[in-house]
Design an enzyme around this catalytic site. Structure first.
Site, PDB file in Angstrom:
ATOM      1  N   THR A  42       1.452   5.711  -6.448  1.00 24.06           N
ATOM      2  CA  THR A  42       2.542   4.817  -6.828  1.00 24.06           C
ATOM      3  C   THR A  42       3.254   4.323  -5.568  1.00 24.06           C
ATOM      4  O   THR A  42       2.924   4.720  -4.456  1.00 24.06           O
ATOM      5  CB  THR A  42       3.581   5.537  -7.707  1.00 24.06           C
ATOM      6  OG1 THR A  42       4.364   6.434  -6.885  1.00 24.06           O
ATOM      7  CG2 THR A  42       2.918   6.344  -8.809  1.00 24.06           C
ATOM      8  N   LYS A  66       4.706   4.899   0.765  1.00 21.76           N
ATOM      9  CA  LYS A  66       5.488   4.921   2.008  1.00 21.76           C
ATOM     10  C   LYS A  66       6.911   5.440   1.824  1.00 21.76           C
ATOM     11  O   LYS A  66       7.622   5.652   2.809  1.00 21.76           O
ATOM     12  CB  LYS A  66       5.537   3.509   2.606  1.00 21.76           C
ATOM     13  CG  LYS A  66       4.211   2.990   3.092  1.00 21.76           C
ATOM     14  CD  LYS A  66       4.318   1.591   3.660  1.00 21.76           C
ATOM     15  CE  LYS A  66       4.402   0.556   2.574  1.00 21.76           C
ATOM     16  NZ  LYS A  66       3.152   0.408   1.829  1.00 21.76           N
ATOM     17  N   VAL A  96       0.090   3.485   6.291  1.00 15.91           N
ATOM     18  CA  VAL A  96       0.289   2.448   7.305  1.00 15.91           C
ATOM     19  C   VAL A  96      -0.838   1.426   7.318  1.00 15.91           C
ATOM     20  O   VAL A  96      -0.590   0.224   7.301  1.00 15.91           O
ATOM     21  CB  VAL A  96       0.450   3.072   8.710  1.00 15.91           C
ATOM     22  CG1 VAL A  96       0.545   1.980   9.771  1.00 15.91           C
ATOM     23  CG2 VAL A  96       1.683   3.960   8.746  1.00 15.91           C
ATOM     24  N   ALA A  98      -3.896   1.528   5.253  1.00 18.56           N
ATOM     25  CA  ALA A  98      -4.886   1.680   4.180  1.00 18.56           C
ATOM     26  C   ALA A  98      -6.020   2.584   4.664  1.00 18.56           C
ATOM     27  O   ALA A  98      -5.820   3.774   4.859  1.00 18.56           O
ATOM     28  CB  ALA A  98      -5.386   0.331   3.705  1.00 18.56           C
ATOM     29  N   LEU A 100      -7.655   2.320   7.601  1.00 19.16           N
ATOM     30  CA  LEU A 100      -7.777   2.395   9.058  1.00 19.16           C
ATOM     31  C   LEU A 100      -7.218   3.718   9.596  1.00 19.16           C
ATOM     32  O   LEU A 100      -6.191   4.199   9.122  1.00 19.16           O
ATOM     33  CB  LEU A 100      -7.034   1.234   9.714  1.00 19.16           C
ATOM     34  CG  LEU A 100      -7.555  -0.174   9.444  1.00 19.16           C
ATOM     35  CD1 LEU A 100      -6.708  -1.196  10.187  1.00 19.16           C
ATOM     36  CD2 LEU A 100      -9.009  -0.297   9.862  1.00 19.16           C
ATOM     37  N   GLY A 154      -2.674 -17.056  -4.387  1.00 17.38           N
ATOM     38  CA  GLY A 154      -2.754 -15.598  -4.392  1.00 17.38           C
ATOM     39  C   GLY A 154      -2.556 -14.953  -3.042  1.00 17.38           C
ATOM     40  O   GLY A 154      -2.839 -13.770  -2.859  1.00 17.38           O
ATOM     41  N   GLU A 157       2.719 -11.902  -2.693  1.00 14.21           N
ATOM     42  CA  GLU A 157       3.046 -11.042  -3.809  1.00 14.21           C
ATOM     43  C   GLU A 157       3.587 -11.924  -4.940  1.00 14.21           C
ATOM     44  O   GLU A 157       3.943 -13.082  -4.715  1.00 14.21           O
ATOM     45  CB  GLU A 157       4.097 -10.009  -3.384  1.00 14.21           C
ATOM     46  CG  GLU A 157       3.584  -8.974  -2.397  1.00 14.21           C
ATOM     47  CD  GLU A 157       2.507  -8.094  -2.997  1.00 14.21           C
ATOM     48  OE1 GLU A 157       2.736  -7.476  -4.042  1.00 14.21           O
ATOM     49  OE2 GLU A 157       1.413  -8.024  -2.395  1.00 14.21           O
ATOM     50  N   ASP A 168       8.282  -4.398   3.992  1.00 16.74           N
ATOM     51  CA  ASP A 168       7.095  -3.544   3.981  1.00 16.74           C
ATOM     52  C   ASP A 168       6.660  -3.199   5.401  1.00 16.74           C
ATOM     53  O   ASP A 168       6.288  -2.059   5.696  1.00 16.74           O
ATOM     54  CB  ASP A 168       5.966  -4.244   3.233  1.00 16.74           C
ATOM     55  CG  ASP A 168       4.748  -3.367   3.065  1.00 16.74           C
ATOM     56  OD1 ASP A 168       4.796  -2.464   2.218  1.00 16.74           O
ATOM     57  OD2 ASP A 168       3.752  -3.576   3.784  1.00 16.74           O
ATOM     58  N   LYS A 172       6.473   0.574   7.599  1.00 18.11           N
ATOM     59  CA  LYS A 172       5.357   1.050   8.418  1.00 18.11           C
ATOM     60  C   LYS A 172       5.811   1.343   9.846  1.00 18.11           C
ATOM     61  O   LYS A 172       5.354   2.309  10.464  1.00 18.11           O
ATOM     62  CB  LYS A 172       4.230   0.013   8.393  1.00 18.11           C
ATOM     63  CG  LYS A 172       3.624  -0.154   7.007  1.00 18.11           C
ATOM     64  CD  LYS A 172       2.550  -1.217   6.967  1.00 18.11           C
ATOM     65  CE  LYS A 172       1.972  -1.330   5.555  1.00 18.11           C
ATOM     66  NZ  LYS A 172       0.898  -2.314   5.439  1.00 18.11           N
ATOM     67  N   GLY A 318      -5.989  -3.936   0.301  1.00 20.33           N
ATOM     68  CA  GLY A 318      -6.927  -4.073  -0.806  1.00 20.33           C
ATOM     69  C   GLY A 318      -7.240  -2.719  -1.412  1.00 20.33           C
ATOM     70  O   GLY A 318      -7.164  -1.676  -0.753  1.00 20.33           O
TER      71      GLY A 318
END
Length: 341
Positions: A42, A66, A96, A98, A100, A154, A157, A168, A172, A318
């Site tokens: 979530t 986060k 931070v 995904a 990576l 798209g 957001e 966001d 991070k 993603g």
């Protein structure tokens, strides 16, 4: 366990209203299972506030959420202290970048005696939106028109302010700053927003998009003034930043490549113990200028990597890459708990 081929059907048939306390008791009370882990996918602050209790009870936690690591500093410090004092693991690589390896790379540097001087990164959450706007806010086009196109395509957001606000990215930045040893609050990070000030408190995304054209005249006037004052023989590409102010990108006449490009970056300045989220200029030879598509890029400048920063680059958003990052943490936990290698 659940039959994963029928989980949607089972959820409708046997699902019940979520109760985190009961769920924790159910997981913790199952003495037939020696190791338990909760994976929080979530973005909820209430769920993140349960981590301390879960870890204290011996339940491992893995999350891309986060909110815990970028929340109040005192709660973050208590969480990390509990993690160090216990044999319960808390993994959050996906918070931070995904999939990576950003958190693990940072930890590897610190644990081997390196010192962080600076961390600078472009994070996917906003780069698609901003790239589209940078490339299309030209000629007679209006700012609101370009934002609307980005939304329909798209790239943003559902509420474009989530992308344009920079919040966001700030989360991070604060996570990386705290991992580097800086004791900063989220409120300590100055954020350069792309949302006009009067629209920041607008109730809905629809209302925001409806009112945004009211600021087109101011933005167009700024663009016109900048174009008229531009150097002869140069093309001017503009992008709106705070309110109706502008930043210029100068392009040499007759050339197709900009001498400088703008990038929306998050920066941890470990030397001066601060962080910032803002638009910055980079020469076309800089790695940040060569970013394309949905890639993230993070540069670590350290005492060991001072002349040439250590760079991590790749897809950073993603469902698939985030799931990969989470699954990697699950496999790492299994290895720590004694699973065969």
């Amino acid at each position: 366990g659940l039959d994963l081929s029928r989980w949607r059907e089972l959820l409708k048939q046997k699902g019940q209203v979520a109760d985190l306390e009961k769920f924790t008791q159910h997981v913790h009370g199952n003495h037939f299972i020696p190791n338990t882990v909760l994976v929080d996918c979530t973005a909820d602050s209430n769920v993140a506030s349960c981590y301390h209790d879960w870890l204290r009870k011996g339940i491992h936690v893995i999350t891309p959420n986060k909110k815990a690591n970028s929340g109040p500093l005192d709660k973050y410090l208590k969480l990390r202290a509990l993690q160090r004092q216990s044999y319960t693991h808390y993994f959050y690589e996906a918070t931070v970048g995904a999939g990576l390896p950003i958190i693990s790379t940072l930890r590897g540097l610190l644990e081997t005696g390196d010192r962080i001087l600076r961390i600078e990164g472009i994070f996917r959450r906003v780069i698609g939106t901003l790239s589209y706007i940078f490339n299309n806010f030209t000629g007679n086009r209006t700012f609101s028109e370009v934002v609307e196109e980005a939304k329909v395509a798209g790239f943003t957001e559902p509420d474009p302010r989530d992308d344009l606000s920079g919040t966001d990215v700030a989360r991070k930045v604060i996570i990386l700053a705290r991992e580097s040893g800086l004791k900063l609050e989220l409120s300590d990070i100055p954020v350069q927003t792309l949302v006009p000030e009067p629209l920041r408190a607008t109730a809905s995304a629809e209302e925001f998009m409806k009112q945004l054209p009211e600021f087109d005249k101011d933005l167009a006037k700024e663009r016109q003034d900048a174009e008229e004052s531009g150097e002869r023989g140069q093309n001017v590409i503009l992008t709106p930043i705070i309110g109706a102010s502008m930043v210029l990108l100068l392009q040499n006449g007759g050339e197709s490549e900009c001498s400088e490009v703008l990038r929306y970056v998050g920066v941890v300045d470990a030397i001066n113990q601060k962080g910032v989220v803002e638009l910055r200029r980079y020469s076309k030879s800089h790695p940040f200028a060569q970013l394309s598509g949905s890639d993230n890029i993070i540069a670590f400048t350290t005492t060991r990597y001072k002349e040439q920063p250590l760079i991590v680059r790749g897809p950073g958003a993603g469902a698939q890459v985030t799931a990969g990052g989470i699954f990697s943490d699950i496999l790492r936990l299994a290895s720590y708990l004694g699973a065969p290698s």
